[in-house]
Design a protein around this motif. Structure first.
Motif, PDB file in Angstrom:
ATOM      1  N   GLU A 136       0.844  -1.195   0.000  1.00 54.90           N
ATOM      2  CA  GLU A 136       0.000   0.000   0.000  1.00 54.90           C
ATOM      3  C   GLU A 136       0.884   1.252   0.000  1.00 54.90           C
ATOM      4  OE1 GLU A 136      -3.954   1.602   2.293  1.00 54.90           O
ATOM      5  OE2 GLU A 136      -3.359  -0.494   2.417  1.00 54.90           O
ATOM      6  N   GLU A 137       2.002   1.153   0.716  1.00 55.54           N
ATOM      7  CA  GLU A 137       2.923   2.291   0.785  1.00 55.54           C
ATOM      8  C   GLU A 137       3.442   2.661  -0.611  1.00 55.54           C
ATOM      9  OE1 GLU A 137       7.230   3.480   2.767  1.00 55.54           O
ATOM     10  OE2 GLU A 137       6.418   1.475   3.090  1.00 55.54           O
ATOM     11  N   ARG A 138       3.726   1.640  -1.395  1.00 60.13           N
ATOM     12  CA  ARG A 138       4.242   1.877  -2.753  1.00 60.13           C
ATOM     13  C   ARG A 138       3.206   2.630  -3.602  1.00 60.13           C
ATOM     14  NH1 ARG A 138       8.607  -0.028  -5.468  1.00 60.13           N
ATOM     15  NH2 ARG A 138       8.397  -0.027  -7.737  1.00 60.13           N
ATOM     16  N   TRP A 139       1.964   2.172  -3.524  1.00 61.39           N
ATOM     17  CA  TRP A 139       0.874   2.833  -4.252  1.00 61.39           C
ATOM     18  C   TRP A 139       0.725   4.285  -3.779  1.00 61.39           C
ATOM     19  CZ3 TRP A 139      -1.985   2.780  -8.402  1.00 61.39           C
ATOM     20  CH2 TRP A 139      -3.275   3.343  -8.435  1.00 61.39           C
ATOM     21  N   ALA A 175      -5.705 -10.320  -4.649  1.00 59.35           N
ATOM     22  CA  ALA A 175      -6.826  -9.627  -3.999  1.00 59.35           C
ATOM     23  C   ALA A 175      -6.321  -8.456  -3.157  1.00 59.35           C
ATOM     24  CB  ALA A 175      -7.616 -10.608  -3.141  1.00 59.35           C
ATOM     25  N   ASP A 176      -5.193  -8.651  -2.463  1.00 63.81           N
ATOM     26  CA  ASP A 176      -4.619  -7.576  -1.641  1.00 63.81           C
ATOM     27  C   ASP A 176      -4.227  -6.380  -2.498  1.00 63.81           C
ATOM     28  OD1 ASP A 176      -4.952  -9.051   0.622  1.00 63.81           O
ATOM     29  OD2 ASP A 176      -2.842  -9.615   0.851  1.00 63.81           O
ATOM     30  N   ILE A 177      -3.536  -6.667  -3.605  1.00 62.85           N
ATOM     31  CA  ILE A 177      -3.091  -5.566  -4.475  1.00 62.85           C
ATOM     32  C   ILE A 177      -4.300  -4.888  -5.106  1.00 62.85           C
ATOM     33  CG2 ILE A 177      -1.708  -4.911  -6.481  1.00 62.85           C
ATOM     34  CD1 ILE A 177       0.039  -7.323  -5.986  1.00 62.85           C
ATOM     35  N   ARG A 178      -5.243  -5.705  -5.541  1.00 64.10           N
ATOM     36  CA  ARG A 178      -6.443  -5.163  -6.184  1.00 64.10           C
ATOM     37  C   ARG A 178      -7.161  -4.200  -5.237  1.00 64.10           C
ATOM     38  NH1 ARG A 178     -10.340  -9.037  -9.194  1.00 64.10           N
ATOM     39  NH2 ARG A 178     -11.744  -7.577 -10.151  1.00 64.10           N
TER      40      ARG A 178
END
Length: 196
Positions: A11-14, A70-73
């Motif tokens: 999430e940090e990367r996004w 699913a996590d990345i999505r």
């Protein structure tokens, strides 16, 4: 017990990408701005490609691969709050393109590559479905094209030249990122400035 696999995406990367887009002047007509948005999209596609590759190489099982996706999505397709409406629309465009990347990867993990037609044929049929307002079928067909790309088939992006701009062309744009990611899964550095 084998070592846990590297984290595929965070999430940090996004958020780092979003912060960068918030801070910069973004003009979609400008090459650097367009590249920044494309890098954001490619970065996510690379993470998806790495999950699928790890699954193909038996490094992770289907269930774990689907959980990672699913996590990345959830992170990437969640609502993004931008005060700048134009930037919000541009991020929305990237998210739309990526919807099909996730769907194709899930389909591939669940059932392998689609077998009925060549990759371009799926795209052409998807555009017909979109014209008929059958968006579920259109998405399924583009995702089927995506499973073939994951399996190594090349998509000629020129196929979209005869297709009216809409969701199918947005989704195929995502598949183009996925194709690049499958052939060269090098991480896009968030601070990577291309030297002209």
């Amino acid at each position: 017990m084998s070592a846990p696999p590297e984290e595929f995406y965070s999430e940090e990367r996004w958020q780092n990408w979003l912060d960068r887009i918030r801070d910069e002047e973004i003009d979609p007509e400008d090459e650097d701005s367009a590249r920044l948005l494309l890098n954001l999209q490619d970065d996510v596609a690379i993470a998806v490609a790495k999950i699928v590759t790890a699954y193909d190489d038996d490094e992770i099982g289907e269930e774990e691969a689907l959980e990672e996706l699913a996590d990345i999505r959830e992170t990437v397709l969640g609502e993004v709050a931008f005060e700048d409406e134009e930037k919000a629309m541009l991020i929305d465009g990237v998210q739309t393109s990526l919807v099909c990347v996730f769907y194709a990867a899930e389909e591939y993990l669940a059932g392998g590559p689609a077998e009925e037609a060549a990759v371009e044929e799926y795209v052409v049929e998807a555009s017909k479905a979109e014209e008929a307002d059958d968006l579920d079928s259109a998405l399924g067909l583009v995702a089927a094209a995506g499973t073939r790309i994951i399996d190594g088939e090349e998509l000629d992006i020129a196929v979209t030249e005869d297709i009216e701009y809409g969701l199918v062309t947005e989704w195929v744009n995502g598949l183009d990122s996925l194709q690049s990611a499958m052939s060269d899964p090098e991480v896009v550095e968030e601070e990577d400035e291309a030297d002209d």
